[in-house]
Design a protein around this motif. Structure first.
Motif, PDB file in Angstrom:
ATOM      1  N   GLU A   1     -49.947  67.493  21.102  1.00  0.00           N
ATOM      2  CA  GLU A   1     -49.887  68.862  20.601  1.00  0.00           C
ATOM      3  C   GLU A   1     -48.460  69.410  20.670  1.00  0.00           C
ATOM      4  OE1 GLU A   1     -54.343  70.725  21.159  1.00  0.00           O
ATOM      5  OE2 GLU A   1     -52.847  71.167  22.712  1.00  0.00           O
ATOM      6  N   TYR A   2     -47.683  68.881  21.602  1.00  0.00           N
ATOM      7  CA  TYR A   2     -46.291  69.327  21.757  1.00  0.00           C
ATOM      8  C   TYR A   2     -45.310  68.270  21.260  1.00  0.00           C
ATOM      9  CZ  TYR A   2     -47.892  73.330  24.426  1.00  0.00           C
ATOM     10  OH  TYR A   2     -48.491  74.504  24.803  1.00  0.00           O
ATOM     11  N   ALA A   3     -45.713  67.546  20.231  1.00  0.00           N
ATOM     12  CA  ALA A   3     -44.861  66.481  19.700  1.00  0.00           C
ATOM     13  C   ALA A   3     -43.531  67.010  19.179  1.00  0.00           C
ATOM     14  CB  ALA A   3     -45.601  65.732  18.589  1.00  0.00           C
ATOM     15  N   PHE A   4     -43.472  68.286  18.842  1.00  0.00           N
ATOM     16  CA  PHE A   4     -42.231  68.880  18.331  1.00  0.00           C
ATOM     17  C   PHE A   4     -41.220  69.157  19.447  1.00  0.00           C
ATOM     18  CE2 PHE A   4     -45.273  72.191  19.283  1.00  0.00           C
ATOM     19  CZ  PHE A   4     -44.533  73.127  19.983  1.00  0.00           C
ATOM     20  N   VAL A   5     -41.637  69.000  20.698  1.00  0.00           N
ATOM     21  CA  VAL A   5     -40.748  69.258  21.834  1.00  0.00           C
ATOM     22  C   VAL A   5     -40.106  67.948  22.287  1.00  0.00           C
ATOM     23  CG1 VAL A   5     -40.605  70.129  24.206  1.00  0.00           C
ATOM     24  CG2 VAL A   5     -42.184  71.189  22.569  1.00  0.00           C
ATOM     25  N   PRO A   6     -38.789  67.882  22.436  1.00  0.00           N
ATOM     26  CA  PRO A   6     -38.140  66.653  22.916  1.00  0.00           C
ATOM     27  C   PRO A   6     -38.675  66.247  24.296  1.00  0.00           C
ATOM     28  CG  PRO A   6     -36.512  68.198  22.056  1.00  0.00           C
ATOM     29  CD  PRO A   6     -37.811  68.939  22.115  1.00  0.00           C
ATOM     30  N   ASP A   7     -38.591  64.939  24.574  1.00  0.00           N
ATOM     31  CA  ASP A   7     -39.185  64.406  25.799  1.00  0.00           C
ATOM     32  C   ASP A   7     -38.681  65.090  27.058  1.00  0.00           C
ATOM     33  OD1 ASP A   7     -40.797  62.631  24.441  1.00  0.00           O
ATOM     34  OD2 ASP A   7     -39.433  60.926  24.670  1.00  0.00           O
ATOM     35  N   ASP A   8     -37.374  65.285  27.161  1.00  0.00           N
ATOM     36  CA  ASP A   8     -36.838  65.853  28.395  1.00  0.00           C
ATOM     37  C   ASP A   8     -37.313  67.288  28.610  1.00  0.00           C
ATOM     38  OD1 ASP A   8     -35.345  66.666  26.202  1.00  0.00           O
ATOM     39  OD2 ASP A   8     -33.459  66.767  27.321  1.00  0.00           O
ATOM     40  N   LEU A   9     -37.370  68.063  27.537  1.00  0.00           N
ATOM     41  CA  LEU A   9     -37.843  69.435  27.654  1.00  0.00           C
ATOM     42  C   LEU A   9     -39.341  69.479  27.956  1.00  0.00           C
ATOM     43  CD1 LEU A   9     -35.928  71.240  24.761  1.00  0.00           C
ATOM     44  CD2 LEU A   9     -35.418  71.253  27.217  1.00  0.00           C
TER      45      LEU A   9
ATOM     46  N   ARG B   1     -43.859  70.638  31.348  1.00  0.00           N
ATOM     47  CA  ARG B   1     -45.142  70.152  31.850  1.00  0.00           C
ATOM     48  C   ARG B   1     -45.128  70.057  33.371  1.00  0.00           C
ATOM     49  NH1 ARG B   1     -50.544  70.007  31.008  1.00  0.00           N
ATOM     50  NH2 ARG B   1     -51.471  68.120  31.880  1.00  0.00           N
ATOM     51  N   SER B   2     -44.032  69.625  33.936  1.00  0.00           N
ATOM     52  CA  SER B   2     -43.924  69.546  35.393  1.00  0.00           C
ATOM     53  C   SER B   2     -44.083  70.925  36.019  1.00  0.00           C
ATOM     54  CB  SER B   2     -42.584  68.929  35.799  1.00  0.00           C
ATOM     55  OG  SER B   2     -42.486  67.592  35.375  1.00  0.00           O
ATOM     56  N   GLY B   3     -43.536  71.934  35.368  1.00  0.00           N
ATOM     57  CA  GLY B   3     -43.687  73.292  35.874  1.00  0.00           C
ATOM     58  C   GLY B   3     -45.136  73.741  35.878  1.00  0.00           C
ATOM     59  N   VAL B   4     -45.858  73.407  34.818  1.00  0.00           N
ATOM     60  CA  VAL B   4     -47.281  73.749  34.746  1.00  0.00           C
ATOM     61  C   VAL B   4     -48.054  73.049  35.859  1.00  0.00           C
ATOM     62  CG1 VAL B   4     -49.378  73.492  33.363  1.00  0.00           C
ATOM     63  CG2 VAL B   4     -47.251  74.237  32.276  1.00  0.00           C
ATOM     64  N   LEU B   5     -47.769  71.772  36.063  1.00  0.00           N
ATOM     65  CA  LEU B   5     -48.473  71.011  37.095  1.00  0.00           C
ATOM     66  C   LEU B   5     -48.194  71.572  38.486  1.00  0.00           C
ATOM     67  CD1 LEU B   5     -47.825  67.407  35.729  1.00  0.00           C
ATOM     68  CD2 LEU B   5     -49.901  68.766  35.483  1.00  0.00           C
ATOM     69  N   ARG B   6     -46.954  71.922  38.744  1.00  0.00           N
ATOM     70  CA  ARG B   6     -46.609  72.492  40.055  1.00  0.00           C
ATOM     71  C   ARG B   6     -47.297  73.838  40.263  1.00  0.00           C
ATOM     72  NH1 ARG B   6     -41.316  70.694  38.522  1.00  0.00           N
ATOM     73  NH2 ARG B   6     -40.768  68.766  39.623  1.00  0.00           N
ATOM     74  N   GLN B   7     -47.367  74.622  39.196  1.00  0.00           N
ATOM     75  CA  GLN B   7     -48.045  75.919  39.293  1.00  0.00           C
ATOM     76  C   GLN B   7     -49.513  75.731  39.656  1.00  0.00           C
ATOM     77  OE1 GLN B   7     -48.006  78.141  35.635  1.00  0.00           O
ATOM     78  NE2 GLN B   7     -48.707  80.026  36.596  1.00  0.00           N
ATOM     79  N   LEU B   8     -50.155  74.761  39.038  1.00  0.00           N
ATOM     80  CA  LEU B   8     -51.565  74.491  39.349  1.00  0.00           C
ATOM     81  C   LEU B   8     -51.723  73.975  40.776  1.00  0.00           C
ATOM     82  CD1 LEU B   8     -52.659  72.842  35.986  1.00  0.00           C
ATOM     83  CD2 LEU B   8     -53.499  75.014  36.903  1.00  0.00           C
ATOM     84  N   LEU B   9     -50.866  73.057  41.171  1.00  0.00           N
ATOM     85  CA  LEU B   9     -50.959  72.488  42.521  1.00  0.00           C
ATOM     86  C   LEU B   9     -50.677  73.537  43.591  1.00  0.00           C
ATOM     87  CD1 LEU B   9     -49.278  69.039  41.863  1.00  0.00           C
ATOM     88  CD2 LEU B   9     -51.625  69.388  42.668  1.00  0.00           C
ATOM     89  N   ALA B  10     -49.917  74.570  43.250  1.00  0.00           N
ATOM     90  CA  ALA B  10     -49.584  75.614  44.220  1.00  0.00           C
ATOM     91  C   ALA B  10     -50.733  76.582  44.465  1.00  0.00           C
ATOM     92  CB  ALA B  10     -48.352  76.383  43.760  1.00  0.00           C
TER      93      ALA B  10
END
Length: 228
Positions: free
Chosen positions: A171-179, A184-193
């Motif tokens: 769904e986010y294919a338009f976003v470069p891999d590094d971004l 995505r890492s930010g979303v995962l950390r938010q959930l884990l917190a």
């Protein structure tokens, strides 16, 4: 509600339509025909740009609501929760940050047109907006059921979770891999917190541990890809 572009019909289309009609009629004896609203909502959920937020996701959320309520009735208003599930990703564009708000406004418009009670319309819209954070207040039983059902995908088997993560990336294919990795890492950390991912007794018992394991595994894989 406006007419949508051509879409692919999901195999469960007829079952979902029947479930929508039953939910609306249980919620209130409506004067208008709810059938056309089901058809447009299903068209929205089947838009071709979607990869995860699809009709299959809608079906899964509705099934998880039923699972939670069958295990031990929890919601104060189960029909409001089910209606909110129908609308919570009805508007979805991966490049926008207004999806939940626009979905809530769509719910307000459609359910008002169906002559559902004002209090029910307001509750459905509130629940849709709650999916921005998935962090219901203590004692918000309707919010707890909807958020648990929406997040239950996080507790899939390794294969199911990998398919979910891959669909999100598509769904986010338009976003470069590094971004993408950073976001995505930010979303995962938010959930884990969050102190708890799941607030209902059933969700906490059945899904919490496996979901946290899956989230941490994906986060580790994203960090590993960054290192490479």
């Amino acid at each position: 509600m406006a007419c949508m572009a051509e879409v692919t019909t999901h195999p469960a289309h007829d079952d979902l339509r029947t479930r929508w009609l039953a939910t609306v009629r249980r919620a209130h004896a409506v004067a208008a025909d709810p059938g056309p609203y089901a058809d447009e909502l299903l068209e929205r959920w089947a838009e071709p740009h979607r990869r995860y937020h699809t009709t299959a996701h809608l079906l899964a959320v509705l099934d998880r609501i039923d699972e939670i309520e069958s295990a031990a009735p929890h919601a104060a208003d189960p029909q409001a929760v089910r209606l909110a599930a129908w609308f919570h990703d009805a508007y979805y564009r991966p490049d926008r940050d207004t999806n939940e708000e626009r979905s809530a406004r769509l719910a307000e418009m459609a359910l008002t047109q169906l002559d559902l009670p004002d209090g029910l319309v307001a509750e459905v819209a509130r629940l849709v907006r709650l999916t921005i954070t998935h962090d219901p207040a203590e004692g918000d039983r309707d919010g707890e059921v909807l958020c648990d059902a929406d997040l239950a995908v996080l507790a899939g088997t390794p294969g199911e979770y990998a398919a979910y993560a891959a669909a999100v990336r598509e769904e986010y294919a338009f976003v470069p891999d590094d971004l993408f990795r950073t976001g995505r890492s930010g979303v995962l950390r938010q959930l884990l917190a969050l102190p708890r991912l799941f607030r209902t007794p059933h969700g906490a018992a059945a899904w919490e541990a496996r979901a946290r394991h899956n989230l941490q595994t994906e986060l580790d894989l994203l960090a590993s890809a960054t290192d490479d």
